[in-house]
Design a protein around this motif. Structure first.
Motif, PDB file in Angstrom:
ATOM      1  N   SER A   1       0.819  -1.209   0.000  1.00  0.00           N
ATOM      2  CA  SER A   1       0.000   0.000   0.000  1.00  0.00           C
ATOM      3  C   SER A   1       0.856   1.262   0.000  1.00  0.00           C
ATOM      4  O   SER A   1       0.556   2.228  -0.700  1.00  0.00           O
ATOM      5  CB  SER A   1      -0.935   0.013   1.214  1.00  0.00           C
TER       6      SER A   1
ATOM      7  N   ARG B   1      -5.954  -1.104   6.331  1.00  0.00           N
ATOM      8  CA  ARG B   1      -4.817  -1.580   5.559  1.00  0.00           C
ATOM      9  C   ARG B   1      -4.474  -0.631   4.422  1.00  0.00           C
ATOM     10  O   ARG B   1      -3.540  -0.876   3.682  1.00  0.00           O
ATOM     11  CB  ARG B   1      -5.124  -2.967   5.012  1.00  0.00           C
TER      12      ARG B   1
ATOM     13  N   GLU C   1      -4.327  -4.387  -5.493  1.00  0.00           N
ATOM     14  CA  GLU C   1      -3.411  -4.851  -4.441  1.00  0.00           C
ATOM     15  C   GLU C   1      -3.975  -6.105  -3.791  1.00  0.00           C
ATOM     16  O   GLU C   1      -5.098  -6.116  -3.313  1.00  0.00           O
ATOM     17  CB  GLU C   1      -3.231  -3.770  -3.360  1.00  0.00           C
TER      18      GLU C   1
HETATM   19 MG    MG Z   1      -1.933  -2.987   2.128  1.00  0.00          MG
END
Ligand code: MG
Ligand code: GTP
Length: 335
Positions: free
Chosen positions: A75, A112, A160
């Motif tokens: 990320s 996240r 992702e």
């Molecule tokens: Mg992540």
């Protein structure tokens, strides 16, 4: 978070006809996009018509899958790469596939995603997707969301995924380019082999290159890659980044563009798109068949009864599935 969908937003768009809705999605209207994604994720009745129409508006985006171990820095890296594309005036879509914890039972949205700066940016659209509860599989669901972002005018769409299971690997592969993120000192080179991740990588990124062991990992990767050299037109480059500081990010963007240029016309690129399309078609068929059966017969009580029957060896699973298919009018598996 601005990108999350609320019930009120849905209601806001209720008055739109399907045509108006599609028009709004293609114009990049965030609320229309959010509604489209939710509709497709929950596979509500309007989603089929929507996807059929949007397919003809899409096909321009460059999709980039990024996968790697939990906490590898995906990320953080993505935020930097996306920012670089934004600097070049590109519109960016980000799908963060969120592994659902068996304990929390739901995706921890935002937790996240370390993309605060981007989440308020006009030209960036971020969406979190749970791995669990995607009826018919994660890959088709992610593909549909990517299609919506593409139709909505995103030039680049990132996906992702945490590279832990087959599902996640499949999601990363559906992209035009797949980036595998490794970090030094984790024995990743062995892990990568296990998960079959080596085969899907178009680019390797050694992130957290500020940590000891980055050079060693680079050498190990180089050795592994030289084994397969000559077999493919494209040898995956190995890049080193420090996502937290942004070091190596512009080089990564350059390599991504190089890969795109290299695969746009090449036979390897065409083969990949052909293979992806074939997989997509088969996935869709599987999903449709599954849903036809599922609607009528996926009642948890009924499934529970079947499970008991199988456990007690009163019945075998093959004939149960045959029966479910027949009752659903899908036909027999062994025709
Ligand atoms: Mg992540
Ligand atoms: N030292 C160092 N830390 C980094 C680097 N990149 C990311 N981190 C840190 O690593 C941690 C995890 O980063 P994330 O970007 O959330 O990693 P992720 O792979 O997206 O994690 P999940 O989505 O949870 O699997 C954060 O504390 C980051 O600040 C780097 O290049 N060097």
């Amino acid at each position: 978070m601005a990108v999350l969908l609320s019930r009120a937003i849905c209601d806001d768009l209720m008055g739109d006809s399907l045509e108006q809705w599609i028009e709004k999605v293609c114009a990049g209207d965030r609320r229309a996009m959010a509604k489209a994604i939710s509709s497709v994720e929950s596979r509500d009745p309007s989603s089929g018509a929507l996807l059929r129409a949007l397919f003809h508006k899409a096909g321009k985006a460059y999709t980039i899958g990024i996968t790697g171990a939990p906490g590898a820095g995906k990320s953080t890296l993505l935020e930097k790469v996306a920012t670089e594309y934004r600097r070049l005036g590109k519109r960016v879509g980000i799908i963060a596939v969120d592994p659902t914890s068996p304990f929390s039972g739901g995706a921890v949205l935002g937790d996240r995603i370390r993309m605060q700066a981007l989440s308020t940016d006009e030209g960036t659209y971020i969406r979190s997707m749970a791995t669990r509860g995607q009826l018919g599989g994660l890959a088709p669901a992610a593909r549909n969301v990517a299609l919506i972002l593409d139709a909505a005018g995103c030039d680049v769409v990132f996906v992702e995924t945490v590279g832990v299971g087959q599902d996640e690997v499949e999601v990363a592969r559906l992209a035009d380019a797949t980036v595998v993120l490794l970090v030094p000192g984790m024995g990743d080179e062995v892990q990568a082999f296990k998960a079959g991740v080596m085969e899907i990588a178009d680019l390797f990124v050694i992130n957290k290159a500020d940590r000891p062991g980055a050079e060693l990992l680079e050498r190990q990767l180089d050795v592994l890659l030289s084994v397969g050299e000559g077999r493919n037109e494209w040898r995956p480059p190995v890049l080193k980044t420090i996502a937290t500081t942004g070091e190596g990010i512009s080089e990564l963007c350059e390599e991504l563009e190089k890969f795109r240029a290299a695969t746009e016309q090449s036979s390897a690129g065409q083969n990949r798109r052909r293979e992806n399309t074939r997989l997509q078609l088969l996935e869709l068929l599987r999903q449709s068949l599954f849903e036809r059966v599922a609607q009528e017969q996926m009642d948890p009580k009924r499934i529970g009864d079947y499970v008991e029957d199988i456990l007690a060896r009163r019945r075998d699973p093959h004939s149960i599935v045959e029966e479910m298919m027949e009752v659903s009018g899908v036909g027999s598996v062994h025709t």
